[in-house]
Write an enzyme that holds these catalytic residues in place. Structure first.
Site, PDB file in Angstrom:
ATOM      1  N   LYS A 157       0.848  -1.214   0.002  1.00  0.00           N
ATOM      2  CA  LYS A 157       0.041   0.094   0.095  1.00  0.00           C
ATOM      3  C   LYS A 157       0.939   1.058   0.043  1.00  0.00           C
ATOM      4  CE  LYS A 157      -1.637   3.005   3.045  1.00  0.00           C
ATOM      5  NZ  LYS A 157      -1.884   4.248   2.057  1.00  0.00           N
ATOM      6  N   GLY A 183       7.240   4.768   8.322  1.00  0.00           N
ATOM      7  CA  GLY A 183       6.296   5.983   8.156  1.00  0.00           C
ATOM      8  C   GLY A 183       6.586   6.625   9.678  1.00  0.00           C
ATOM      9  N   SER A 184       5.668   7.432   9.910  1.00  0.00           N
ATOM     10  CA  SER A 184       5.919   8.000  11.358  1.00  0.00           C
ATOM     11  C   SER A 184       5.768   7.452  12.639  1.00  0.00           C
ATOM     12  CB  SER A 184       4.534   9.038  11.343  1.00  0.00           C
ATOM     13  OG  SER A 184       3.369   8.535  11.531  1.00  0.00           O
ATOM     14  N   THR A 185       6.269   7.614  13.668  1.00  0.00           N
ATOM     15  CA  THR A 185       6.483   6.730  14.876  1.00  0.00           C
ATOM     16  C   THR A 185       5.071   6.553  15.457  1.00  0.00           C
ATOM     17  OG1 THR A 185       8.620   7.293  15.397  1.00  0.00           O
ATOM     18  CG2 THR A 185       7.292   6.789  17.304  1.00  0.00           C
ATOM     19  N   GLY A 229       3.208   3.976  13.394  1.00  0.00           N
ATOM     20  CA  GLY A 229       4.060   2.773  13.709  1.00  0.00           C
ATOM     21  C   GLY A 229       3.663   1.941  14.810  1.00  0.00           C
ATOM     22  N   GLU A 267      10.054   0.752  10.424  1.00  0.00           N
ATOM     23  CA  GLU A 267      11.072   2.134  10.270  1.00  0.00           C
ATOM     24  C   GLU A 267      10.473   3.421  10.364  1.00  0.00           C
ATOM     25  OE1 GLU A 267      14.331   1.448   9.378  1.00  0.00           O
ATOM     26  OE2 GLU A 267      14.289  -0.623   9.243  1.00  0.00           O
ATOM     27  N   CYS A 281      13.963  10.321   6.632  1.00  0.00           N
ATOM     28  CA  CYS A 281      13.841   9.798   8.018  1.00  0.00           C
ATOM     29  C   CYS A 281      15.175   9.859   8.558  1.00  0.00           C
ATOM     30  CB  CYS A 281      13.318   8.409   8.016  1.00  0.00           C
ATOM     31  SG  CYS A 281      14.423   7.282   6.808  1.00  0.00           S
ATOM     32  N   GLU A 299      10.327  15.356  14.890  1.00  0.00           N
ATOM     33  CA  GLU A 299      10.726  15.261  13.685  1.00  0.00           C
ATOM     34  C   GLU A 299       9.919  16.118  13.067  1.00  0.00           C
ATOM     35  OE1 GLU A 299       9.572  11.597  11.372  1.00  0.00           O
ATOM     36  OE2 GLU A 299      11.498  11.511  10.754  1.00  0.00           O
TER      37      GLU A 299
HETATM   38  P1  NAI Z   1       2.171   8.164   8.118  1.00  0.00           P
HETATM   39  O1  NAI Z   1       2.925   7.572   9.069  1.00  0.00           O
HETATM   40  O2  NAI Z   1       0.777   8.580   8.569  1.00  0.00           O
HETATM   41  O3  NAI Z   1       2.018   7.532   6.747  1.00  0.00           O
HETATM   42  C1  NAI Z   1       2.740   6.447   6.232  1.00  0.00           C
HETATM   43  C2  NAI Z   1       1.985   5.421   5.832  1.00  0.00           C
HETATM   44  O4  NAI Z   1       1.162   4.939   6.675  1.00  0.00           O
HETATM   45  C3  NAI Z   1       1.080   5.845   4.370  1.00  0.00           C
HETATM   46  O5  NAI Z   1       0.936   4.792   3.584  1.00  0.00           O
HETATM   47  C4  NAI Z   1      -0.039   5.934   5.214  1.00  0.00           C
HETATM   48  O6  NAI Z   1      -1.365   5.837   4.554  1.00  0.00           O
HETATM   49  C5  NAI Z   1      -0.369   4.761   6.427  1.00  0.00           C
HETATM   50  N1  NAI Z   1      -1.123   4.942   7.346  1.00  0.00           N
HETATM   51  C6  NAI Z   1      -1.325   6.099   7.917  1.00  0.00           C
HETATM   52  N2  NAI Z   1      -2.328   5.830   9.204  1.00  0.00           N
HETATM   53  C7  NAI Z   1      -2.341   4.429   9.027  1.00  0.00           C
HETATM   54  C8  NAI Z   1      -2.932   3.702  10.128  1.00  0.00           C
HETATM   55  N3  NAI Z   1      -3.669   4.004  11.105  1.00  0.00           N
HETATM   56  N4  NAI Z   1      -2.811   2.221   9.851  1.00  0.00           N
HETATM   57  C9  NAI Z   1      -1.921   1.705   8.746  1.00  0.00           C
HETATM   58  N5  NAI Z   1      -1.448   2.654   8.126  1.00  0.00           N
HETATM   59  C10 NAI Z   1      -1.565   3.944   8.162  1.00  0.00           C
HETATM   60  O7  NAI Z   1       2.899   9.667   7.659  1.00  0.00           O
HETATM   61  P2  NAI Z   1       2.456  10.977   7.373  1.00  0.00           P
HETATM   62  O8  NAI Z   1       1.094  11.186   7.882  1.00  0.00           O
HETATM   63  O9  NAI Z   1       2.248  11.116   5.812  1.00  0.00           O
HETATM   64  O10 NAI Z   1       3.490  11.953   7.783  1.00  0.00           O
HETATM   65  C11 NAI Z   1       3.537  12.550   9.261  1.00  0.00           C
HETATM   66  C12 NAI Z   1       4.832  12.520   9.701  1.00  0.00           C
HETATM   67  O11 NAI Z   1       5.349  11.124   9.813  1.00  0.00           O
HETATM   68  C13 NAI Z   1       5.771  13.426   8.685  1.00  0.00           C
HETATM   69  O12 NAI Z   1       5.737  14.679   8.741  1.00  0.00           O
HETATM   70  C14 NAI Z   1       7.204  12.766   9.373  1.00  0.00           C
HETATM   71  O13 NAI Z   1       7.643  13.451  10.512  1.00  0.00           O
HETATM   72  C15 NAI Z   1       6.680  11.349   9.731  1.00  0.00           C
HETATM   73  N6  NAI Z   1       7.252  10.414   8.478  1.00  0.00           N
HETATM   74  C16 NAI Z   1       8.292   9.511   8.588  1.00  0.00           C
HETATM   75  C17 NAI Z   1       8.616   8.929   7.542  1.00  0.00           C
HETATM   76  C18 NAI Z   1       9.792   8.194   7.804  1.00  0.00           C
HETATM   77  O14 NAI Z   1      10.541   7.806   6.795  1.00  0.00           O
HETATM   78  N7  NAI Z   1      10.518   7.924   9.013  1.00  0.00           N
HETATM   79  C19 NAI Z   1       8.047   8.773   6.457  1.00  0.00           C
HETATM   80  C20 NAI Z   1       6.786   9.525   6.355  1.00  0.00           C
HETATM   81  C21 NAI Z   1       6.312  10.260   7.193  1.00  0.00           C
END
Ligand code: NAI
Ligand code: MG
Length: 527
Positions: A224, A277-279, A282, A299, A333, A430
């Site tokens: 996804k 993705g975000s902590t 996660g 991660e 990240c 972050e």
């Molecule tokens: P996010 O963690 O919400 O999204 C990452 C993925 O998780 C996307 O595919 C999203 O659709 C999915 N997702 C979101 N909520 C979910 C849930 N409840 N259950 C399962 N999957 C879910 O990241 P977002 O909102 O796009 O970014 C927010 C902040 O997160 C950023 O500003 C950054 O600080 C951090 N982030 C960190 C990343 C990294 O590589 N460490 C990458 C992206 C975001």
């Protein structure tokens, strides 16, 4: 589910676009605005304009639900297309398809060398289509085409490196240590159906990091992509089909995190979740995974420090630190987002980084002059600007010249904040944007304490030419990756992942494969 190519479906997509105040006729206008260099391939324009479905069980399907998500182009803020926001029962269909493919002897019984050959074929297809994929990535994420091209090389390297492991996954014979006459050995077996949930910062590379190890180990996978950047993963799915993987071995589904992501994470038919993705997300995925004892690797975020000593090569530090935070607009990240500098060289280093920041040209990612591309989305732009405002209101000082960038593009000015301290939100949280926070230190002990004072532990870099000091510090740094006199380097052979709240597990290298394998202990009584 009807086939995507049907007229009925095309009408459905046209309706959805209209509901978002968008008309397919606008596309040429967007392309002209973002592509002043006129580099866009016709195949890219055609791919972007094509109605988007999901790849389930080897077929391109469109959702039965009416719910769609607009895909934005970050330089213009306009809509490129829409993707389906699958229903929970459609997520279920994808899991059924992946389970069926996992049981299919055509995949289960495929010899490692044949899997390896198929992966190498895929790497060749990605290479043949690298420019096209890089352009799709740049349009969807906003990032610079130069960066996107480099990511394509790294994705190809990852596939080729990992393909070689197919034929090297093995258990071992164990000598029973205590008593009895037994032949005891271990087998390594694929964990089953993998769900890959990925972010928007490196969409194609993240897709590859989730899909490829699953295929190497003989698993099947449902990916996804992030709803902000689904396009390159959908193109990759077409190439996967072309490479000849059996139907249902790789599935790509689209939708929001709260609906589609959460449905995958809590699905009992999933054996392993690989999340980046975000902590915060996660943690929620980890909790739902435990309901079914689904294996999970995470991660997550970071707030990676650079620790710069007075004996370091100052020019190298200035360029390296600017690159560590401004690369990919800071949406990395392991971005070097906290800078701790020895007091004696603080002003010189800050002035050098600020000068680079102020010189970066804000432009479309497709523009050759682009030094800083737009961020991924409007909400993210607002979030990052909000952090800058908060830092300034808490007493940080602005070392760079630009502030809020007006206009349609999701730009944030590259920003350096000095006079920060470790209690400020801009230092603890972050930001995931081009914002560097700086503090001066007196001695090694203080530098180490400040650097480790974080809930995150993804990366860290030490800048010094004092070999003794560097070796003394490396074991004391609480981070999964330590760089010396560089930052943000990666390679398919070198494990990547975090300590503390930056995650669980490692990606890349042989270590990654363990997370996609079960170990079976076998006993044969010889008495
Ligand atoms: P996010 O963690 O919400 O999204 C990452 C993925 O998780 C996307 O595919 C999203 O659709 C999915 N997702 C979101 N909520 C979910 C849930 N409840 N259950 C399962 N999957 C879910 O990241 P977002 O909102 O796009 O970014 C927010 C902040 O997160 C950023 O500003 C950054 O600080 C951090 N982030 C960190 C990343 C990294 O590589 N460490 C990458 C992206 C975001
Ligand atoms: Mg987009």
């Amino acid at each position: 589910m009807p086939y995507l190519e049907s007229l009925e479906l095309q009408n459905h997509v046209a309706d959805s676009l209209l509901r978002h105040n968008y008309n397919l006729d606008d596309l040429p206008d967007i392309f002209t605005q973002v592509d002043r260099e006129n580099i866009l391939l016709d195949s890219v324009k055609a791919f972007i304009a094509k109605p988007k479905g999901c790849f389930i069980g080897g077929e391109w399907m469109h959702s039965d639900t009416d719910s769609v998500i607009p895909v934005y182009e970050p330089f213009t803020g306009k809509v490129l297309n829409v993707i389906p926001n699958l229903s929970v029962s459609e997520v279920d269909e994808a899991v059924v398809a992946a389970r069926k493919a996992f049981a299919n002897p055509e995949w289960r019984g495929m010899k490692p060398m044949a899997r390896q050959a198929m992966l190498l074929r895929l790497s060749d297809l990605v290479e043949e289509n690298a420019e096209q994929l890089a352009q799709i990535e740049s349009l969807d994420n906003g990032k610079s085409i130069t960066g996107a091209r480099a990511e394509l090389s790294s994705a190809i390297n990852h596939i080729r490196y990992m393909a070689g492991w197919c034929s090297k996954i093995e258990g071992k014979v164990n000598t029973v240590s205590a008593s009895g006459q037994q032949h005891a050995y271990t087998l390594k077996e694929p964990v089953g159906v993998v769900a890959g949930i990925i972010p928007w910062n490196f969409p194609l590379v993240m897709a590859v990091w989730k899909i490829i190890p699953a295929l190497v180990t003989g698993c099947t996978v449902i990916l996804k992509p992030a709803e902000q950047t689904p396009l390159s993963a959908l193109r990759l799915a077409e190439l996967i089909a072309e490479a000849g993987f059996p139907k249902g071995v790789v599935n790509v589904i689209t939708g929001t995190g709260v609906q589609v992501g959460a449905a995958l994470a809590s699905h009992p038919g999933i054996n392993k979740i690989a999340f980046t993705g975000s902590t915060a997300v996660g943690k929620s995925i980890g909790k739902s995974a435990m309901e079914n004892i689904t294996r999970v690797s995470l991660e997550l975020g970071g707030k990676s420090p650079l620790i710069v000593f007075a004996d370091a090569d100052i020019d190298k530090v200035i360029k390296g630190a600017a690159n560590a935070i401004f690369y990919n607009q800071g949406q990395v990240c392991c971005a070097g987002s906290r800078l701790y500098i020895h007091r004696d060289i603080h002003d010189k280093v800050v002035a050098g980084i600020a000068a680079i920041a102020d010189s970066l040209t804000l432009a479309s990612g497709l523009d050759a002059s682009c030094g800083m591309a737009p961020l991924v989305s409007k909400p993210h732009q607002l979030r990052v600007n909000g952090y800058i405002a908060q830092g300034l209101s808490e007493g940080a000082k602005l070392a760079t010249k630009r502030s809020i960038v007006e206009g349609d593009g999701y730009f944030v000015a590259p920003t350096v904040l000095t006079d920060t301290h470790n209690a400020m939100a801009v230092v603890r949280e972050e930001i995931f944007g081009p914002v560097l926070v700086v503090q001066a230190f007196e001695d090694e002990e203080e530098a180490l304490r400040l650097a480790n004072d974080s809930s995150y532990g993804l990366g860290a870099s030490i800048w010094s030419n004092d070999l003794t000091r560097v070796h003394r510090l490396i074991p004391q740094i609480e981070a999964g990756v330590v760089w010396v006199n560089t930052h943000n380097l990666g390679d398919p052979s070198q494990p990547f992942g975090g300590y503390k709240q930056s995650g669980i597990g490692r990606e890349q290298g042989r270590e990654q494969l363990d997370m996609f394998l079960e170990t079976k202990s076998v006993w044969i009584d010889l008495n």
